[in-house]
Design a protein around this motif. Structure first.
Motif, PDB file in Angstrom:
ATOM      1  N   LEU A  15      -7.148  12.371  -3.981  1.00  0.00           N
ATOM      2  CA  LEU A  15      -8.057  11.399  -4.588  1.00  0.00           C
ATOM      3  C   LEU A  15      -8.173  11.591  -6.092  1.00  0.00           C
ATOM      4  CD1 LEU A  15     -10.201   9.138  -4.412  1.00  0.00           C
ATOM      5  CD2 LEU A  15     -11.880  10.939  -3.904  1.00  0.00           C
ATOM      6  N   GLU A  16      -8.507  12.778  -6.541  1.00  0.00           N
ATOM      7  CA  GLU A  16      -8.731  13.006  -7.970  1.00  0.00           C
ATOM      8  C   GLU A  16      -7.464  12.792  -8.794  1.00  0.00           C
ATOM      9  OE1 GLU A  16     -11.611  13.201  -9.569  1.00  0.00           O
ATOM     10  OE2 GLU A  16     -12.500  12.921  -7.593  1.00  0.00           O
ATOM     11  N   ALA A  17      -6.316  13.208  -8.278  1.00  0.00           N
ATOM     12  CA  ALA A  17      -5.059  13.018  -9.008  1.00  0.00           C
ATOM     13  C   ALA A  17      -4.751  11.533  -9.184  1.00  0.00           C
ATOM     14  CB  ALA A  17      -3.911  13.712  -8.278  1.00  0.00           C
ATOM     15  N   VAL A  18      -4.985  10.734  -8.142  1.00  0.00           N
ATOM     16  CA  VAL A  18      -4.712   9.301  -8.231  1.00  0.00           C
ATOM     17  C   VAL A  18      -5.720   8.622  -9.155  1.00  0.00           C
ATOM     18  CG1 VAL A  18      -4.624   7.139  -6.913  1.00  0.00           C
ATOM     19  CG2 VAL A  18      -3.493   9.194  -6.033  1.00  0.00           C
ATOM     20  N   VAL A  19      -6.992   9.014  -9.084  1.00  0.00           N
ATOM     21  CA  VAL A  19      -8.003   8.455  -9.995  1.00  0.00           C
ATOM     22  C   VAL A  19      -7.638   8.772 -11.443  1.00  0.00           C
ATOM     23  CG1 VAL A  19     -10.409   8.671 -10.760  1.00  0.00           C
ATOM     24  CG2 VAL A  19      -9.895   8.355  -8.337  1.00  0.00           C
ATOM     25  N   GLU A  20      -7.231   9.986 -11.721  1.00  0.00           N
ATOM     26  CA  GLU A  20      -6.837  10.360 -13.086  1.00  0.00           C
ATOM     27  C   GLU A  20      -5.643   9.541 -13.555  1.00  0.00           C
ATOM     28  OE1 GLU A  20      -8.390  12.204 -15.358  1.00  0.00           O
ATOM     29  OE2 GLU A  20      -9.982  12.382 -13.873  1.00  0.00           O
ATOM     30  N   ALA A  21      -4.651   9.356 -12.701  1.00  0.00           N
ATOM     31  CA  ALA A  21      -3.470   8.559 -13.056  1.00  0.00           C
ATOM     32  C   ALA A  21      -3.852   7.105 -13.313  1.00  0.00           C
ATOM     33  CB  ALA A  21      -2.429   8.643 -11.940  1.00  0.00           C
ATOM     34  N   LEU A  22      -4.725   6.572 -12.469  1.00  0.00           N
ATOM     35  CA  LEU A  22      -5.205   5.202 -12.613  1.00  0.00           C
ATOM     36  C   LEU A  22      -5.838   4.992 -13.981  1.00  0.00           C
ATOM     37  CD1 LEU A  22      -5.900   2.549 -10.921  1.00  0.00           C
ATOM     38  CD2 LEU A  22      -8.067   3.680 -10.438  1.00  0.00           C
ATOM     39  N   HIS A  23      -6.724   5.884 -14.368  1.00  0.00           N
ATOM     40  CA  HIS A  23      -7.423   5.738 -15.641  1.00  0.00           C
ATOM     41  C   HIS A  23      -6.526   6.078 -16.831  1.00  0.00           C
ATOM     42  CE1 HIS A  23     -11.024   4.626 -13.643  1.00  0.00           C
ATOM     43  NE2 HIS A  23     -11.156   5.787 -13.028  1.00  0.00           N
ATOM     44  N   ALA A  24      -5.629   7.034 -16.686  1.00  0.00           N
ATOM     45  CA  ALA A  24      -4.696   7.365 -17.767  1.00  0.00           C
ATOM     46  C   ALA A  24      -3.791   6.177 -18.095  1.00  0.00           C
ATOM     47  CB  ALA A  24      -3.858   8.584 -17.386  1.00  0.00           C
ATOM     48  N   ALA A  25      -3.531   5.328 -17.098  1.00  0.00           N
ATOM     49  CA  ALA A  25      -2.691   4.143 -17.305  1.00  0.00           C
ATOM     50  C   ALA A  25      -3.476   2.962 -17.867  1.00  0.00           C
ATOM     51  CB  ALA A  25      -2.019   3.751 -15.994  1.00  0.00           C
ATOM     52  N   GLY A  26      -4.780   3.145 -18.089  1.00  0.00           N
ATOM     53  CA  GLY A  26      -5.574   2.107 -18.742  1.00  0.00           C
ATOM     54  C   GLY A  26      -6.463   1.284 -17.837  1.00  0.00           C
ATOM     55  N   ALA A  27      -6.485   1.572 -16.541  1.00  0.00           N
ATOM     56  CA  ALA A  27      -7.340   0.820 -15.621  1.00  0.00           C
ATOM     57  C   ALA A  27      -8.786   1.304 -15.730  1.00  0.00           C
ATOM     58  CB  ALA A  27      -6.847   0.975 -14.189  1.00  0.00           C
ATOM     59  N   GLY A  28      -9.705   0.490 -15.227  1.00  0.00           N
ATOM     60  CA  GLY A  28     -11.091   0.912 -15.128  1.00  0.00           C
ATOM     61  C   GLY A  28     -11.986   0.552 -16.292  1.00  0.00           C
ATOM     62  N   HIS A  29     -11.536  -0.313 -17.186  1.00  0.00           N
ATOM     63  CA  HIS A  29     -12.387  -0.740 -18.305  1.00  0.00           C
ATOM     64  C   HIS A  29     -13.171  -1.987 -17.917  1.00  0.00           C
ATOM     65  CE1 HIS A  29     -11.038   1.962 -21.533  1.00  0.00           C
ATOM     66  NE2 HIS A  29      -9.931   2.013 -20.798  1.00  0.00           N
ATOM     67  N   VAL A  30     -14.484  -1.907 -18.063  1.00  0.00           N
ATOM     68  CA  VAL A  30     -15.378  -3.037 -17.796  1.00  0.00           C
ATOM     69  C   VAL A  30     -16.335  -3.124 -18.973  1.00  0.00           C
ATOM     70  CG1 VAL A  30     -17.109  -4.024 -16.266  1.00  0.00           C
ATOM     71  CG2 VAL A  30     -15.209  -2.705 -15.301  1.00  0.00           C
ATOM     72  N   GLY A  31     -16.125  -4.106 -19.839  1.00  0.00           N
ATOM     73  CA  GLY A  31     -16.960  -4.241 -21.028  1.00  0.00           C
ATOM     74  C   GLY A  31     -16.886  -2.981 -21.874  1.00  0.00           C
ATOM     75  N   VAL A  62       2.210   6.326  16.318  1.00  0.00           N
ATOM     76  CA  VAL A  62       1.136   5.701  15.556  1.00  0.00           C
ATOM     77  C   VAL A  62       0.209   6.804  15.052  1.00  0.00           C
ATOM     78  CG1 VAL A  62      -0.835   4.128  15.645  1.00  0.00           C
ATOM     79  CG2 VAL A  62       1.287   3.548  16.852  1.00  0.00           C
ATOM     80  N   GLN A  63      -0.093   6.759  13.773  1.00  0.00           N
ATOM     81  CA  GLN A  63      -0.939   7.764  13.122  1.00  0.00           C
ATOM     82  C   GLN A  63      -2.241   7.113  12.674  1.00  0.00           C
ATOM     83  OE1 GLN A  63      -0.346  11.091  12.490  1.00  0.00           O
ATOM     84  NE2 GLN A  63      -2.319  11.265  11.466  1.00  0.00           N
ATOM     85  N   HIS A  64      -3.349   7.796  12.862  1.00  0.00           N
ATOM     86  CA  HIS A  64      -4.658   7.388  12.349  1.00  0.00           C
ATOM     87  C   HIS A  64      -5.172   8.544  11.516  1.00  0.00           C
ATOM     88  CE1 HIS A  64      -4.752   4.084  15.243  1.00  0.00           C
ATOM     89  NE2 HIS A  64      -4.345   4.960  16.139  1.00  0.00           N
ATOM     90  N   SER A  65      -5.694   8.241  10.334  1.00  0.00           N
ATOM     91  CA  SER A  65      -6.175   9.314   9.471  1.00  0.00           C
ATOM     92  C   SER A  65      -7.275   8.808   8.555  1.00  0.00           C
ATOM     93  CB  SER A  65      -5.013   9.859   8.626  1.00  0.00           C
ATOM     94  OG  SER A  65      -5.439  10.946   7.848  1.00  0.00           O
ATOM     95  N   GLU A  66      -8.210   9.685   8.245  1.00  0.00           N
ATOM     96  CA  GLU A  66      -9.241   9.366   7.269  1.00  0.00           C
ATOM     97  C   GLU A  66      -8.593   9.304   5.888  1.00  0.00           C
ATOM     98  OE1 GLU A  66     -12.472   8.552   8.032  1.00  0.00           O
ATOM     99  OE2 GLU A  66     -11.598   8.634  10.041  1.00  0.00           O
ATOM    100  N   GLU A  67      -8.939   8.280   5.134  1.00  0.00           N
ATOM    101  CA  GLU A  67      -8.422   8.097   3.780  1.00  0.00           C
ATOM    102  C   GLU A  67      -9.572   7.677   2.874  1.00  0.00           C
ATOM    103  OE1 GLU A  67      -3.992   6.419   3.997  1.00  0.00           O
ATOM    104  OE2 GLU A  67      -5.450   5.027   4.826  1.00  0.00           O
ATOM    105  N   CYS A  68      -9.277   7.608   1.610  1.00  0.00           N
ATOM    106  CA  CYS A  68     -10.215   7.063   0.637  1.00  0.00           C
ATOM    107  C   CYS A  68      -9.614   5.784   0.081  1.00  0.00           C
ATOM    108  CB  CYS A  68     -10.443   8.053  -0.511  1.00  0.00           C
ATOM    109  SG  CYS A  68     -11.232   9.573   0.014  1.00  0.00           S
ATOM    110  N   ARG A  69     -10.441   4.769  -0.101  1.00  0.00           N
ATOM    111  CA  ARG A  69     -10.014   3.527  -0.736  1.00  0.00           C
ATOM    112  C   ARG A  69     -10.610   3.518  -2.128  1.00  0.00           C
ATOM    113  NH1 ARG A  69      -9.029  -1.566   1.401  1.00  0.00           N
ATOM    114  NH2 ARG A  69      -7.631  -0.339   2.669  1.00  0.00           N
ATOM    115  N   ILE A  70      -9.757   3.524  -3.128  1.00  0.00           N
ATOM    116  CA  ILE A  70     -10.176   3.448  -4.522  1.00  0.00           C
ATOM    117  C   ILE A  70     -10.130   1.989  -4.933  1.00  0.00           C
ATOM    118  CG2 ILE A  70      -9.722   4.181  -6.888  1.00  0.00           C
ATOM    119  CD1 ILE A  70      -7.996   6.478  -5.595  1.00  0.00           C
TER     120      ILE A  70
END
Length: 105
Positions: A15-31, A62-70
């Motif tokens: 989760l944290e690695a993907v969130v960091e990559a998301l924001h490093a690429a410029g996503a997540g700006h609101v006003g 078939v696989q079922h697993s807990e995930e996080c949705r960002i």
């Protein structure tokens, strides 16, 4: 300028690695705010087909697993770089990354 909602499913271990990559690429700006995102707990389901290399589960089962949705946002012009950054940080062979156009009156 077209804005997009981003939805990404990821195991909690990354989760944290993907969130960091998301924001490093410029996503997540609101006003006047940066690093805006939400995280939801979800249960993912998939069946790896022959020829796949699943991060979790076995081919054919078939696989079922807990995930996080960002969920976050970006400008349409940023989508390709956001997608590359998220794929580089994501452990899945085929990560789920959705870009949805936003209606902004």
């Amino acid at each position: 300028m077209t804005r997009l909602k981003i939805e990404i499913s990821v195991p909690e271990s990354h989760l944290e690695a993907v969130v960091e990559a998301l924001h490093a690429a410029g996503a997540g700006h609101v006003g006047a705010y940066a690093r805006c995102h939400s995280v939801w707990r979800v249960t993912g389901s998939w069946q790896p087909l022959p020829g796949s290399r699943p991060y979790l589960g076995d081919v054919g089962a078939v696989q079922h697993s807990e995930e996080c949705r960002i969920e976050s946002v970006c400008d349409a012009e940023q989508a390709a770089s956001v997608r590359r950054a998220v794929r580089d940080a994501h452990p899945y062979e085929e990560p789920v990354i959705h870009f949805l156009p936003l209606y902004e009156p």
